[in-house]
Design an enzyme around this catalytic site. Sequence first.
Site, mmCIF file in Angstrom:
data_model
loop_
_atom_site.group_PDB
_atom_site.id
_atom_site.type_symbol
_atom_site.label_atom_id
_atom_site.label_comp_id
_atom_site.label_asym_id
_atom_site.label_seq_id
_atom_site.Cartn_x
_atom_site.Cartn_y
_atom_site.Cartn_z
ATOM 1 N N ARG A 282 81.219 29.217 33.008
ATOM 2 C CA ARG A 282 81.069 28.525 34.298
ATOM 3 C C ARG A 282 81.713 27.138 34.313
ATOM 4 O O ARG A 282 81.632 26.395 33.353
ATOM 5 C CB ARG A 282 79.580 28.381 34.623
ATOM 6 C CG ARG A 282 79.307 27.425 35.776
ATOM 7 C CD ARG A 282 77.938 27.592 36.367
ATOM 8 N NE ARG A 282 76.854 27.232 35.454
ATOM 9 C CZ ARG A 282 75.559 27.370 35.759
ATOM 10 N NH1 ARG A 282 75.197 27.893 36.920
ATOM 11 N NH2 ARG A 282 74.639 27.016 34.896
ATOM 12 N N ARG B 151 66.459 28.024 28.202
ATOM 13 C CA ARG B 151 66.342 28.174 29.657
ATOM 14 C C ARG B 151 65.845 29.570 30.025
ATOM 15 O O ARG B 151 65.027 29.728 30.939
ATOM 16 C CB ARG B 151 67.690 27.890 30.325
ATOM 17 C CG ARG B 151 67.965 26.385 30.425
ATOM 18 C CD ARG B 151 69.440 26.069 30.429
ATOM 19 N NE ARG B 151 70.115 26.491 31.637
ATOM 20 C CZ ARG B 151 71.450 26.596 31.733
ATOM 21 N NH1 ARG B 151 72.214 26.323 30.693
ATOM 22 N NH2 ARG B 151 72.000 26.967 32.854
ATOM 23 N N ARG C 236 59.997 26.718 40.252
ATOM 24 C CA ARG C 236 60.178 27.354 38.949
ATOM 25 C C ARG C 236 58.854 27.543 38.227
ATOM 26 O O ARG C 236 58.839 28.092 37.118
ATOM 27 C CB ARG C 236 61.070 26.477 38.074
ATOM 28 C CG ARG C 236 62.550 26.860 38.065
ATOM 29 C CD ARG C 236 63.287 25.805 37.251
ATOM 30 N NE ARG C 236 64.488 26.264 36.617
ATOM 31 C CZ ARG C 236 65.715 26.123 37.118
ATOM 32 N NH1 ARG C 236 65.903 25.593 38.298
ATOM 33 N NH2 ARG C 236 66.759 26.532 36.431
ATOM 34 N N ARG D 255 78.939 22.061 32.457
ATOM 35 C CA ARG D 255 77.627 21.450 32.231
ATOM 36 C C ARG D 255 77.298 21.367 30.753
ATOM 37 O O ARG D 255 77.545 22.308 30.005
ATOM 38 C CB ARG D 255 76.559 22.264 32.962
ATOM 39 C CG ARG D 255 76.453 21.872 34.424
ATOM 40 C CD ARG D 255 75.635 22.826 35.220
ATOM 41 N NE ARG D 255 74.335 23.128 34.620
ATOM 42 C CZ ARG D 255 73.442 23.921 35.178
ATOM 43 N NH1 ARG D 255 73.697 24.492 36.340
ATOM 44 N NH2 ARG D 255 72.298 24.159 34.579
ATOM 45 N N LYS E 261 72.674 32.018 41.991
ATOM 46 C CA LYS E 261 71.927 31.350 43.069
ATOM 47 C C LYS E 261 72.792 30.310 43.782
ATOM 48 O O LYS E 261 72.872 30.280 45.008
ATOM 49 C CB LYS E 261 70.663 30.657 42.505
ATOM 50 C CG LYS E 261 69.724 31.594 41.741
ATOM 51 C CD LYS E 261 68.495 30.877 41.232
ATOM 52 C CE LYS E 261 68.760 29.805 40.181
ATOM 53 N NZ LYS E 261 69.314 30.313 38.904
HETATM 54 P P1 ADP Z 1 70.432 27.078 36.335
HETATM 55 O O1 ADP Z 1 71.900 27.230 36.506
HETATM 56 O O2 ADP Z 1 69.997 27.238 34.928
HETATM 57 O O3 ADP Z 1 69.616 27.857 37.281
HETATM 58 P P2 ADP Z 1 69.683 24.441 37.464
HETATM 59 O O4 ADP Z 1 70.875 23.654 37.838
HETATM 60 O O5 ADP Z 1 68.849 25.005 38.534
HETATM 61 O O6 ADP Z 1 70.136 25.532 36.432
HETATM 62 O O7 ADP Z 1 68.738 23.545 36.540
HETATM 63 C C1 ADP Z 1 69.223 22.846 35.419
HETATM 64 C C2 ADP Z 1 68.058 22.204 34.663
HETATM 65 O O8 ADP Z 1 67.396 21.248 35.517
HETATM 66 C C3 ADP Z 1 66.960 23.149 34.214
HETATM 67 O O9 ADP Z 1 67.257 23.756 32.955
HETATM 68 C C4 ADP Z 1 65.752 22.191 34.128
HETATM 69 O O10 ADP Z 1 65.828 21.372 32.965
HETATM 70 C C5 ADP Z 1 65.977 21.294 35.325
HETATM 71 N N1 ADP Z 1 65.363 21.820 36.563
HETATM 72 C C6 ADP Z 1 66.019 22.211 37.698
HETATM 73 N N2 ADP Z 1 65.155 22.612 38.634
HETATM 74 C C7 ADP Z 1 63.908 22.497 38.090
HETATM 75 C C8 ADP Z 1 62.588 22.781 38.550
HETATM 76 N N3 ADP Z 1 62.376 23.295 39.775
HETATM 77 N N4 ADP Z 1 61.552 22.532 37.711
HETATM 78 C C9 ADP Z 1 61.740 22.015 36.488
HETATM 79 N N5 ADP Z 1 62.963 21.733 35.975
HETATM 80 C C10 ADP Z 1 64.035 21.970 36.763
HETATM 81 P P1 ADP Z 2 73.004 29.945 39.118
HETATM 82 O O1 ADP Z 2 73.064 28.908 40.212
HETATM 83 O O2 ADP Z 2 72.022 31.040 39.410
HETATM 84 O O3 ADP Z 2 72.791 29.351 37.764
HETATM 85 P P2 ADP Z 2 75.897 30.254 39.590
HETATM 86 O O4 ADP Z 2 76.017 30.530 41.035
HETATM 87 O O5 ADP Z 2 76.252 28.899 39.107
HETATM 88 O O6 ADP Z 2 74.415 30.660 39.078
HETATM 89 O O7 ADP Z 2 76.765 31.352 38.808
HETATM 90 C C1 ADP Z 2 76.873 31.361 37.386
HETATM 91 C C2 ADP Z 2 78.274 31.784 36.982
HETATM 92 O O8 ADP Z 2 78.468 33.164 37.313
HETATM 93 C C3 ADP Z 2 79.404 31.023 37.687
HETATM 94 O O9 ADP Z 2 80.480 30.859 36.779
HETATM 95 C C4 ADP Z 2 79.788 31.952 38.855
HETATM 96 O O10 ADP Z 2 81.170 31.810 39.223
HETATM 97 C C5 ADP Z 2 79.538 33.319 38.261
HETATM 98 N N1 ADP Z 2 79.068 34.307 39.255
HETATM 99 C C6 ADP Z 2 78.223 34.080 40.304
HETATM 100 N N2 ADP Z 2 77.976 35.221 40.983
HETATM 101 C C7 ADP Z 2 78.677 36.196 40.339
HETATM 102 C C8 ADP Z 2 78.841 37.613 40.555
HETATM 103 N N3 ADP Z 2 78.193 38.245 41.541
HETATM 104 N N4 ADP Z 2 79.628 38.290 39.692
HETATM 105 C C9 ADP Z 2 80.256 37.666 38.671
HETATM 106 N N5 ADP Z 2 80.166 36.342 38.420
HETATM 107 C C10 ADP Z 2 79.379 35.605 39.239
#
Ligand code: ADP
Ligand code: ADP
Length: 215
Positions: free
Chosen positions: A126, A172, A87, A161, A13
Site C-alpha cells: 500500500r 493490528r 473498533r 505508512r 475501507k
Molecule cells: P487500518 O488500515 O489498519 O484499518 P487505520 O488507519 O484505521 O488503519 O488505523 C491506524 C492505527 O490508528 C491503528 O492501528 C490504531 O493504532 C489507531 N486507530 C485508528 N482508529 C482507531 C480506533 N477507532 N480506536 C483505537 N485506535 C485506532
Molecule cells: P483499509 O482502509 O481497510 O486499511 P485500504 O483501502 O487502504 O484499506 O486498502 C488496502 C490496500 O489494498 C491498498 O493498497 C488498496 O489499494 C488495496 N485494495 C483496496 N481494495 C482492494 C480490492 N478490492 N482489491 C485489491 N486491492 C485492494
Amino acid sequence: MNIILLGPPGAGKGTQARMLVEERGMVQLSTGDMLREAKDSGTEMGKIVADVMARGALVTDEIVIGLIKEKLETVKANGFIFDGFPRTLAQADALGDLLATMNETLDAVIEMRVDDEALVARIVARSTCAGCGEVYNDNTKPIPADGVCTNCGQSKEFKRRADDNEESLKTRLMEYYKQTSPLIGYYYAKDSLSRVDGLGDIEAVQAEIKVALDA
Ligand code: ADP
Ligand code: ADP
Ligand code: ZN
C-alpha cells in the site's frame, strides 16, 4: 445516511469510503487519518499516540471518541462514513449515544470480509498520494509510470505508512480479532449488519456496497 465500514486492516475501507464521498457527497471520518494528522503536526496527543500506532495497538477509547465527538459537533454533512471507528464495544456504544443526541440514526454497517493472507499482501504493497490521499497498491493499483497521481494530477509524492509492515500488521490483526470483531455480532443483533465480499476487485466491492446501502 450514516454508515460504518467495518473490517480488518487492509480490507479496503479507505478505498471504498473515498468512492462513496465522491459519488454521494458523504463525509469520511477516519480515526486513523485523524490520529496520523495529530502525530504529523506534533500535538501533545500526537506524541502520546505515535508509539501505540507504530506497534499496531489500539489508541484509548477516550482519545478516539473525543476525536469523533468533535467532528460530529463541528462538521455539517449529508451523511457520515465511519472508517476505522468504532473498533471496540465501548466505542460502538459511544457512537450510538452521540448519534442519538443529534437525532441521527446509524443506517448501515458494512462488514468487508477479506482473508488474512490477502490482507498481508495488500498492506505491504500500500501507498497513498501525499497530496490528495488517493490509495495505491503496488500489485493491484500501481502508481502511474509518469509518477503523477491520477486522482489529483499534481502530486508526485507517495507515502508508505510506518505501521504497514508484517510485524505491526500481526498486532493490528490480533487487535482486530480480539477487540473489533465482536462488533459484527453486536450490529447483527441490532439488525444493522450487511456483509460484502471484500476479495473482489475494487469495482465489484463497490457494487456490492451500493446494493447493501440502497436495499
Ligand atoms: P487500518 O488500515 O489498519 O484499518 P487505520 O488507519 O484505521 O488503519 O488505523 C491506524 C492505527 O490508528 C491503528 O492501528 C490504531 O493504532 C489507531 N486507530 C485508528 N482508529 C482507531 C480506533 N477507532 N480506536 C483505537 N485506535 C485506532
Ligand atoms: P483499509 O482502509 O481497510 O486499511 P485500504 O483501502 O487502504 O484499506 O486498502 C488496502 C490496500 O489494498 C491498498 O493498497 C488498496 O489499494 C488495496 N485494495 C483496496 N481494495 C482492494 C480490492 N478490492 N482489491 C485489491 N486491492 C485492494
Ligand atoms: Zn493525488
